[in-house]
Design an enzyme around this catalytic site. Sequence first.
Site, mmCIF file in Angstrom:
data_model
loop_
_atom_site.group_PDB
_atom_site.id
_atom_site.type_symbol
_atom_site.label_atom_id
_atom_site.label_comp_id
_atom_site.label_asym_id
_atom_site.label_seq_id
_atom_site.Cartn_x
_atom_site.Cartn_y
_atom_site.Cartn_z
ATOM 1 N N HIS A 70 0.846 -1.195 0.000
ATOM 2 C CA HIS A 70 0.000 0.000 0.000
ATOM 3 C C HIS A 70 0.877 1.239 0.000
ATOM 4 O O HIS A 70 2.086 1.141 0.149
ATOM 5 C CB HIS A 70 -0.822 0.030 1.302
ATOM 6 N N ALA A 71 0.251 2.379 -0.114
ATOM 7 C CA ALA A 71 0.893 3.676 0.073
ATOM 8 C C ALA A 71 2.334 3.718 -0.421
ATOM 9 O O ALA A 71 2.579 3.660 -1.625
ATOM 10 C CB ALA A 71 0.792 4.090 1.531
#
Lengths: 87, 576
Positions: free
Chosen positions: A15-16
């Site tokens: 993620h991110a």
Amino acid sequence: MIKKKYKISFQEGLHARPAKMLVGIAKEVQSKIYISNEHGKSDAKSMLGIITLQAAFGTEVVVTIEGADEVAVEKRLEDFFSGEEEA
Amino acid sequence: MPKKTVIYKGIGVSDGIATGPLIRYESEQLFQKGIKIAGAAIEEQKKQAETAMTDARTELKKMCSEQCDEKLSKELLEIQIELTEDPMLVEKIEDLIDQECYPADDAILEATEQIALLFEQMDDEYYRSRAADIRDIGQRMAGHARGIAGRGTVQLSEPAVIYTREVTPSEAAHMDKSKILGFVTERGSPTSHSAILARTLGIPSIVGVIIPPQEEVDTVVVDGKSGILYLNPSKEQLTKAKEKQDIQLQEQKRLEKFKEMNACMRSGEKIEAYINISQSDEADEVFTVGADGVGLFRTEFLYMEADEFPSEEKQVAIYCDVLKRLNGNPAVIRTLDVGGDKQIGGLSLPKEENPFLGCRAIRLCLNKPDVFKVQLRAILRASCTGTLKLMFPMISSVEELLAAKELLLECAKELEQEGLAYKVPAIGIMVEVPAVAAAIELYIDLVDFFSIGTNDLCQYALAADRMNPATAHLCDYFNPAVLRLIYHTIQTANNARIEVSMCGEMAADPLAIPLLLSMGLRRFSMNSNAILGFKDIVSDMDNKACEKLLSDIWKINNAKEIRKYLEKIKNDQEKI
């Protein structure tokens, strides 16, 4: 074409920050990179696609690499998934 | 004729009072036209979509380099720039044009809406809230496809309170903040963009208020603390609000200097100030108010938000996030603290006759080791990332503490066998059951720290339900018996050189702070918005005053008189 399985070693999942780094790598290299798991298959250049895979810490993803530089790319992804490649 | 006064109650998400005109900001949302194109136009429409995406990207890049000085806004813009060339989005848009014969603008809106919906269904709250970013970029690109540049930019000619459905990230990044007096939004939560931004900028803000379009509004008063919104306030209400606003502003200005300062007594002795949080991103406030770390992370909110329990991985990610944000400062993570009075998703708890005396907090966790172990494992694993401390709530006996510690060690052993990295953190307990406070010396060899929870300690010691309006007034922590329990705990811990702190409401009460300092308490944990005021009070205290205060207090035999005495001390101090 190279096909490999990797375990997600990022605490936050793919993620991110890790997703952004992966998109960065995919855009730099010649090979086409695809990532898949039970949620689907995504072009590694797509942040949206990667996020929708919802690949959590400890789960596995299958990566396919296809292109002239695929061997070098595999090495880079190896580092990336082991958490050694830093942005 | 003056317009009619209406009062709305929403959720206050950013403190302060604002008065001024209300501007309804309709983000003039673009909707799909719902038309279909003919075969010949397909290539042309695809080209138009591509151009719209490039134009949006150029526009965003320009905004990013020109007017973006805040880190938060910059990050949000960078994500959006990335999205304008995302292959998944591009492919979806092209498919819609190719196969479904959508025109460029409709295809952009439809594709972004589909992806936003996908994000809204995700487990992770962070990604659920990213849906707004995706819709936002859709609006911007569709705007370009229709020949409108610069969508999502609020132009204000005069200072005003903004009312809107939801503040989108790019709108928030480009508003002229000097002209925004307050925010009122229909949608949102304490963690939504507009709320975080409002707190960062110190703009009073309320979410969850719907003002019907037919309502005519001239002036409003926004009370960001209580969440109350006055439409067309009466002269009296307006004057009152303005007075309150003036006092708050002066007070804020005066306290501003404490952001950079430690909490220090006159002698220069440093008092540690921590904040209480319920969500990982609130940890950032430590740096906004100049605190020493997180003194209480209430993990039950992780369990209440979702329909099912947060997985080990999810919890590891959240705890690590807190620690990363703290950059080396400590965080005390309290294990699940719920009972029959609060239902949480994923666990059906039997209704109890007396939930506060029932199977709650650590008792519940020890009864459900499968659930508890998930959290303990996550805490052990996250502990490698920073300075984590683990705290068990509502311990009432040594046996309970030992059982909880044994379970923790069992988890550590499992992780060892699985080859997963972990670290056993410092372990502490909440002192909130009188039985523990009275026999606190039995625990000093078993834990690394104590944290006094005054809300429960009070209701248990005084046998008075704090939720029951008929008995709540009896729950006064200035009751001499409660004070003696607290004093005994602090003194015993200090003598044994064990860390002791307080994380209940009392720790932030301006009346109680001088008394607690006098009792020898040196660590306080409270909501971040109370920290500056706390530092102010601490800076006025010296040891001599403390000594006198404490010896006077012990002579008083009831809460009412103690309160009166402390109020007098406070007023005397203010006069100086």
